[in-house]
Motif scaffolding. Structure first.
Motif, PDB file in Angstrom:
ATOM      1  N   ILE A  14       0.845  -1.193   0.000  1.00 42.47           N
ATOM      2  CA  ILE A  14       0.000   0.000   0.000  1.00 42.47           C
ATOM      3  C   ILE A  14       0.884   1.247   0.000  1.00 42.47           C
ATOM      4  CG2 ILE A  14      -1.891   1.198   1.146  1.00 42.47           C
ATOM      5  CD1 ILE A  14      -2.575  -1.411   2.555  1.00 42.47           C
ATOM      6  N   PRO A  15       0.702   2.149  -0.963  1.00 42.53           N
ATOM      7  CA  PRO A  15       1.502   3.379  -1.013  1.00 42.53           C
ATOM      8  C   PRO A  15       1.283   4.248   0.227  1.00 42.53           C
ATOM      9  CG  PRO A  15       0.396   2.996  -3.109  1.00 42.53           C
ATOM     10  CD  PRO A  15      -0.177   2.019  -2.135  1.00 42.53           C
ATOM     11  N   ARG A  16       2.300   4.988   0.592  1.00 44.50           N
ATOM     12  CA  ARG A  16       2.235   5.817   1.785  1.00 44.50           C
ATOM     13  C   ARG A  16       1.144   6.880   1.669  1.00 44.50           C
ATOM     14  NH1 ARG A  16       4.229  10.428   4.122  1.00 44.50           N
ATOM     15  NH2 ARG A  16       4.988  10.227   6.266  1.00 44.50           N
ATOM     16  N   HIS A  17       0.974   7.460   0.472  1.00 47.37           N
ATOM     17  CA  HIS A  17      -0.017   8.522   0.326  1.00 47.37           C
ATOM     18  C   HIS A  17      -1.442   8.001   0.480  1.00 47.37           C
ATOM     19  CE1 HIS A  17      -0.098   7.001  -3.873  1.00 47.37           C
ATOM     20  NE2 HIS A  17      -1.337   7.446  -3.874  1.00 47.37           N
ATOM     21  N   VAL A  18      -1.651   6.707   0.208  1.00 44.87           N
ATOM     22  CA  VAL A  18      -2.972   6.100   0.414  1.00 44.87           C
ATOM     23  C   VAL A  18      -3.191   5.847   1.905  1.00 44.87           C
ATOM     24  CG1 VAL A  18      -4.437   4.087  -0.063  1.00 44.87           C
ATOM     25  CG2 VAL A  18      -3.018   5.059  -1.885  1.00 44.87           C
ATOM     26  N   LEU A  19      -2.162   5.319   2.575  1.00 43.74           N
ATOM     27  CA  LEU A  19      -2.259   5.089   4.017  1.00 43.74           C
ATOM     28  C   LEU A  19      -2.472   6.388   4.780  1.00 43.74           C
ATOM     29  CD1 LEU A  19       0.572   2.453   4.495  1.00 43.74           C
ATOM     30  CD2 LEU A  19      -1.858   2.056   4.844  1.00 43.74           C
ATOM     31  N   ALA A  20      -1.902   7.461   4.258  1.00 43.15           N
ATOM     32  CA  ALA A  20      -2.008   8.752   4.951  1.00 43.15           C
ATOM     33  C   ALA A  20      -3.442   9.272   4.988  1.00 43.15           C
ATOM     34  CB  ALA A  20      -1.100   9.773   4.272  1.00 43.15           C
TER      35      ALA A  20
END
Length: 295
Positions: A231-237
């Motif tokens: 999962i990309p960091r910007h999605v988790l954020a």
């Protein structure tokens, strides 16, 4: 060498519940050779249904010789796409043996699910795949098979697997997950009532998933397998659960990988977070109070 249609339907499990409507066109040429009588011909069926699967304008070449029936170059329309294949049946052996090769091309996933399922699950995309099935005797439990499948430009809705991920991560886009491609190999063993999903790779806009060696019983229970979620960091954020977590551990990576052990049922999957460097890092950094806050 005489073979009756009803006997053929008894031998091949997926033909037992088959129904045929519309015109049936058949032309055959029977000739006697030094080795025996040979029957060759063509058959066409306007509407062929096996179970809930409907094939339009099916046609095939047939050959009957020496106790063997072969249906070659089977072609038909399947939910906006096409199906091709062959069936070989040997009546010379006891028990009777059969095998079949099937390929599907550009089949509409949404229409296919509507045709074969009455569940709330929905999925869109174009399906391509190939499979080989074989068995013997009149018992469905002796049917085995293997194959591969690819779905392009897809979208899922209502799938419990993605709803479980959405609940764990608090990422709402997982409930209606858009993906560019999904590929998988599979094996089918009806004797053990088992479907084995191998090397499933799902490449999506918001995440990539990899599932391996998932064993699913015909009753829907998941007997094993692993899931890796990238999962990309910007999605988790965007998640109020993970935005806090990323802040607390000072995570700057462009993506995070979560490994899970699969269990439960298809309608109610269970995901158990496996040991990993990321999990160890989180547990080592966070205080007990912070862990409880995240939980």
């Amino acid at each position: 060498d005489e073979v009756r249609l009803e006997e053929v339907k008894k031998v091949i499990p997926f033909l037992r519940e088959a129904s045929i409507s519309g015109n049936i066109d058949m032309a055959a040429n029977i000739k006697e050779t030094a080795s025996g009588i040979v029957t060759e011909g063509e058959i066409g069926i306007a509407d062929f249904t096996s179970g809930k699967v409907k094939i339009k304008d099916m046609n095939a070449n047939l050959e009957l010789y020496g106790g063997e029936l072969k249906l070659k170059e089977i072609k038909g329309g399947l939910y906006g796409g096409s199906i091709n294949g062959s069936i070989d049946i040997s009546f010379k052996e006891h028990p009777i043996r059969y095998s079949s090769k099937v390929t599907i091309s550009e089949v509409d996933m949404e229409e296919l699910l509507k045709g074969i399922s009455s569940t709330r699950y929905k999925a869109k995309g174009k399906v391509n795949g190939a499979a080989y099935f074989h068995g013997d005797s009149l018992e469905l439990k002796n049917l085995n098979g293997k194959g591969s499948i690819e779905i392009r430009n897809g979208k899922t809705s209502g799938l419990p697997f993605f709803e479980a991920l959405a609940d764990i991560t608090n990422i709402s886009s997982f409930t209606q997950f858009n993906f560019e491609s999904a590929t998988s190999d599979f094996k089918l063993d009806l004797g053990k009532e088992l479907l084995i999903i191998e090397d499933l790779r799902l490449n999506g806009r918001d995440a990539n998933f990899y599932i391996d060696k998932a064993q699913v019983k015909l009753d829907g229970s998941i007997m094993g397998g692993t899931l890796s979620a990238e999962i990309p960091r910007h999605v988790l954020a965007k998640s109020n659960k993970f935005s806090l977590l990323l802040f607390l551990i000072g995570e700057k990576s462009s993506k995070l990988i979560f490994d899970y052990k699969l269990g439960g049922f298809l309608d109610n999957p269970r995901l158990q977070w496996m040991e990993s460097k990321l999990k160890d890092r989180i547990e080592n950094i966070l205080t007990l109070g912070q862990k409880k806050k995240i939980e």
